[in-house]
Design a protein around this motif. Structure first.
Motif, PDB file in Angstrom:
ATOM      1  N   GLU A  71     -12.114 -41.237  10.272  1.00 41.36           N
ATOM      2  CA  GLU A  71     -12.267 -41.404  11.717  1.00 41.36           C
ATOM      3  C   GLU A  71     -11.913 -40.148  12.511  1.00 41.36           C
ATOM      4  OE1 GLU A  71      -9.793 -44.647  12.796  1.00 41.36           O
ATOM      5  OE2 GLU A  71     -10.994 -46.157  11.751  1.00 41.36           O
ATOM      6  N   MET A  72     -11.267 -39.182  11.877  1.00 40.94           N
ATOM      7  CA  MET A  72     -10.771 -38.025  12.600  1.00 40.94           C
ATOM      8  C   MET A  72     -11.890 -37.024  12.929  1.00 40.94           C
ATOM      9  SD  MET A  72      -7.575 -38.653  13.042  1.00 40.94           S
ATOM     10  CE  MET A  72      -7.974 -40.405  13.080  1.00 40.94           C
ATOM     11  N   ILE A 117     -15.024 -33.676   7.286  1.00 37.16           N
ATOM     12  CA  ILE A 117     -14.050 -33.474   8.359  1.00 37.16           C
ATOM     13  C   ILE A 117     -13.368 -32.126   8.149  1.00 37.16           C
ATOM     14  CG2 ILE A 117     -12.063 -34.416   9.581  1.00 37.16           C
ATOM     15  CD1 ILE A 117     -14.459 -36.323   9.489  1.00 37.16           C
ATOM     16  N   PRO A 118     -13.440 -31.191   9.082  1.00 39.86           N
ATOM     17  CA  PRO A 118     -12.747 -29.905   8.921  1.00 39.86           C
ATOM     18  C   PRO A 118     -11.237 -30.069   9.062  1.00 39.86           C
ATOM     19  CG  PRO A 118     -13.773 -30.029  11.088  1.00 39.86           C
ATOM     20  CD  PRO A 118     -14.201 -31.262  10.341  1.00 39.86           C
ATOM     21  N   CYS A 119     -10.514 -29.122   8.505  1.00 40.77           N
ATOM     22  CA  CYS A 119      -9.051 -29.124   8.558  1.00 40.77           C
ATOM     23  C   CYS A 119      -8.549 -27.769   9.029  1.00 40.77           C
ATOM     24  CB  CYS A 119      -8.450 -29.388   7.177  1.00 40.77           C
ATOM     25  SG  CYS A 119      -8.809 -30.993   6.452  1.00 40.77           S
ATOM     26  N   VAL A 120      -7.282 -27.756   9.418  1.00 40.04           N
ATOM     27  CA  VAL A 120      -6.531 -26.518   9.612  1.00 40.04           C
ATOM     28  C   VAL A 120      -5.513 -26.461   8.490  1.00 40.04           C
ATOM     29  CG1 VAL A 120      -5.171 -25.118  11.189  1.00 40.04           C
ATOM     30  CG2 VAL A 120      -6.807 -26.780  12.108  1.00 40.04           C
ATOM     31  N   VAL A 121      -5.552 -25.392   7.687  1.00 41.55           N
ATOM     32  CA  VAL A 121      -4.711 -25.291   6.497  1.00 41.55           C
ATOM     33  C   VAL A 121      -3.954 -23.970   6.513  1.00 41.55           C
ATOM     34  CG1 VAL A 121      -6.263 -26.751   5.139  1.00 41.55           C
ATOM     35  CG2 VAL A 121      -6.567 -24.271   5.120  1.00 41.55           C
ATOM     36  N   SER A 122      -2.965 -23.865   5.647  1.00 45.45           N
ATOM     37  CA  SER A 122      -2.222 -22.608   5.492  1.00 45.45           C
ATOM     38  C   SER A 122      -3.031 -21.639   4.647  1.00 45.45           C
ATOM     39  CB  SER A 122      -0.865 -22.879   4.835  1.00 45.45           C
ATOM     40  OG  SER A 122      -0.094 -23.765   5.628  1.00 45.45           O
ATOM     41  N   GLU A 161      -9.036 -20.128  -0.497  1.00 42.60           N
ATOM     42  CA  GLU A 161     -10.382 -19.998  -1.048  1.00 42.60           C
ATOM     43  C   GLU A 161     -11.349 -21.043  -0.485  1.00 42.60           C
ATOM     44  OE1 GLU A 161     -10.233 -22.394  -5.290  1.00 42.60           O
ATOM     45  OE2 GLU A 161      -9.074 -20.541  -5.129  1.00 42.60           O
ATOM     46  N   LEU A 162     -10.893 -21.851   0.457  1.00 42.93           N
ATOM     47  CA  LEU A 162     -11.745 -22.890   1.022  1.00 42.93           C
ATOM     48  C   LEU A 162     -12.780 -22.293   1.975  1.00 42.93           C
ATOM     49  CD1 LEU A 162      -9.085 -25.667   1.727  1.00 42.93           C
ATOM     50  CD2 LEU A 162     -10.737 -25.551  -0.150  1.00 42.93           C
ATOM     51  N   PRO A 163     -13.868 -23.025   2.237  1.00 41.00           N
ATOM     52  CA  PRO A 163     -14.910 -22.512   3.131  1.00 41.00           C
ATOM     53  C   PRO A 163     -14.386 -22.245   4.542  1.00 41.00           C
ATOM     54  CG  PRO A 163     -15.689 -24.434   1.901  1.00 41.00           C
ATOM     55  CD  PRO A 163     -14.220 -24.329   1.648  1.00 41.00           C
ATOM     56  N   ALA A 164     -15.185 -21.515   5.315  1.00 39.73           N
ATOM     57  CA  ALA A 164     -14.753 -21.052   6.632  1.00 39.73           C
ATOM     58  C   ALA A 164     -14.490 -22.194   7.601  1.00 39.73           C
ATOM     59  CB  ALA A 164     -15.799 -20.100   7.216  1.00 39.73           C
ATOM     60  N   PHE A 165     -15.142 -23.346   7.425  1.00 38.59           N
ATOM     61  CA  PHE A 165     -14.893 -24.451   8.345  1.00 38.59           C
ATOM     62  C   PHE A 165     -13.512 -25.068   8.143  1.00 38.59           C
ATOM     63  CE2 PHE A 165     -17.183 -26.415   4.761  1.00 38.59           C
ATOM     64  CZ  PHE A 165     -16.294 -27.415   4.400  1.00 38.59           C
ATOM     65  N   MET A 166     -12.823 -24.684   7.067  1.00 40.39           N
ATOM     66  CA  MET A 166     -11.422 -25.059   6.874  1.00 40.39           C
ATOM     67  C   MET A 166     -10.591 -23.921   7.450  1.00 40.39           C
ATOM     68  SD  MET A 166     -11.596 -28.034   5.342  1.00 40.39           S
ATOM     69  CE  MET A 166     -10.179 -28.426   4.319  1.00 40.39           C
ATOM     70  N   HIS A 167     -10.171 -24.060   8.689  1.00 39.54           N
ATOM     71  CA  HIS A 167      -9.520 -22.972   9.417  1.00 39.54           C
ATOM     72  C   HIS A 167      -8.193 -22.602   8.760  1.00 39.54           C
ATOM     73  CE1 HIS A 167     -12.480 -23.620  12.530  1.00 39.54           C
ATOM     74  NE2 HIS A 167     -12.092 -24.868  12.684  1.00 39.54           N
ATOM     75  N   ALA A 221     -19.216 -28.607   7.783  1.00 40.45           N
ATOM     76  CA  ALA A 221     -18.413 -29.407   6.854  1.00 40.45           C
ATOM     77  C   ALA A 221     -19.250 -30.510   6.218  1.00 40.45           C
ATOM     78  CB  ALA A 221     -17.213 -29.999   7.593  1.00 40.45           C
ATOM     79  N   ILE A 222     -20.091 -31.156   6.997  1.00 40.19           N
ATOM     80  CA  ILE A 222     -20.941 -32.231   6.476  1.00 40.19           C
ATOM     81  C   ILE A 222     -21.955 -31.688   5.479  1.00 40.19           C
ATOM     82  CG2 ILE A 222     -22.740 -33.884   7.135  1.00 40.19           C
ATOM     83  CD1 ILE A 222     -21.144 -34.238   9.793  1.00 40.19           C
TER      84      ILE A 222
END
Length: 404
Positions: free
Chosen positions: A283-284, A310-315, A322-328, A360-361
């Motif tokens: 749902e996010m 669903i994109p994320c903000v990660v450390s 190594e995650l894709p660019a949509f994972m900020h 992301a989708i």
């Protein structure tokens, strides 16, 4: 038919590895396998087609299987018996945490200091051991220090493996450097109940924070960033969902939410059952999933989010880097400023948010198919069975192109 033994935590044990292995076993049932699970879970959850046995029975039976896979993490309560079992009955190690330092530091915490120190000296030399001793003298726990990725002690386990499976190129590179003689492969960590939905957004931006709330997930940083955004009159509204129990170290969170004027914007769900947990993630609009320090682990929350698009903000560390660019990514320097800027842009620029969600989708559809991941794992099992029985026909090259 190949006989497979899975030595693993299992639901209802409260660990992401149990949930992952349940989904993996469910997918593997579609292939030519007879699966037996060995676990110390009380009242283990039934999975039709899978035989479940007590872990204490494993030592007498593992040698009879075509393939044995050990699901391995760094929590001593779930994995403390595995190293000795693996040393006597080698098999594939499915490594979920690159650093197993917590597992072996448990000996130090229980008075067996010499065993822990000898393991450090054996794998990393006297200089690293001296560094650890200095940290302990200064009151620091080495397993909570960024240096833990340079002394992960995963070698203690992988040395006995016939092969290993990891979920990140980060872990594979490190293990290949340390133990090049043990073949390994990277496969994505995927779940059967995650599918991307078409992008649609209405109402305030829904921001999520999921999993057991611990200090290394940086909740204080998240709340400070959200406080700054709430006080900006030029930004539209947002909400925060917290899906996870509060650890004793973060019991202050409700009070801080009230202090920052965020309580009315926040829903504290507490610990959710697996179905509700996954539904809330789906749902996010954006999920914050920071880890500092990291144990080199792959995050089940981030993977479920990515499978849902669903994109994320990660450390910006370890596997997360190594995650894709949509994972900020949020680095160590000015992490508050970086996090605030990322969230502000998603709030202020609906077109930017839409582009990130669509990326992301698309990635979920293209690269994160659960059935494909299970099929890749099955090929590893076929290869291992063929090797054991001397009929190896190069079904899959462990450590080949897929392994980076």
């Amino acid at each position: 038919m190949i006989s497979l033994a899975l030595v693993t935590p299992w639901p209802p044990q409260e660990t992401g590895i149990a949930d992952y292995c349940f989904d993996l076993a469910a997918g593997l049932l579609a292939h030519d396998l007879a699966i037996t699970v060995y676990t110390d879970a009380e009242r283990p959850r039934a999975l039709p087609g899978v035989r479940i046995e007590a872990l204490e029975e494993a030592a007498a039976r593992l040698d009879d299987f075509d393939v044995v896979v050990y699901q391995m993490g760094n929590n001593v309560h779930f994995h403390g018996k595995v190293p000795d079992l693996l040393a006597e009955h080698p098999g594939i190690v499915h490594l979920h945490d690159f650093s197993l330092h917590h597992l072996f530091a448990h000996a130090w915490a229980n008075g067996d200091e010499q065993r822990y120190f000898e393991q450090l000296r054996r794998w990393y030399g006297a200089e690293v051991l001296d560094t650890v001793l200095r940290l302990l003298d200064q009151g620091f726990t080495p397993w909570s220090h960024p240096l833990v990725l340079d002394m992960p002690l995963s070698e203690e386990v992988i040395q006995h493996a016939t092969a290993y499976v990891v979920h990140s190129r980060f872990a594979h590179r490190r293990l290949r450097q340390r133990l090049p003689q043990v073949p390994g492969q990277v496969i994505p960590q995927l779940y059967r109940d995650a599918r991307p939905r078409p992008f649609a957004r209405s109402g305030p931006l829904r921001i999520g924070m999921f999993g057991l709330i611990l200090p290394h997930r940086r909740p204080e940083l998240v709340l400070e960033a959200l406080r700054q955004l709430r006080d900006d009159p030029d930004l539209p509204a947002f909400t925060l969902d917290v899906g996870g129990a509060l650890s004793s170290f973060c019991a202050w969170l409700p009070e801080r939410l009230a202090e920052y004027g965020l309580a009315e914007l926040t829903r504290l769900h507490g610990r959710l059952d697996d179905e509700a947990f996954v539904e809330k993630i789906a749902e996010m609009d954006l999920i914050i999933n920071l880890r500092d320090p990291t144990m080199g682990e792959v995050s089940a929350i981030a993977m479920r989010a990515m499978q849902h698009g669903i994109p994320c903000v990660v450390s910006d560390v370890g596997w997360y880097a190594e995650l894709p660019a949509f994972m900020h990514k949020v680095g160590a320097d000015d992490s508050l400023g970086q996090l605030t800027d990322i969230l502000r842009r998603h709030l202020a620029d609906p077109d930017h948010h839409r582009r990130v969600r669509e990326a992301a989708i698309e990635h979920a559809h293209r690269a994160l198919n659960y059935e494909d991941g299970v099929a890749q794992f099955y090929r590893i099992l076929v290869d291992a069975a063929a090797r054991k029985h001397g009929t190896y026909g190069h079904v899959v090259a462990m450590g080949g192109a897929d392994a980076d």
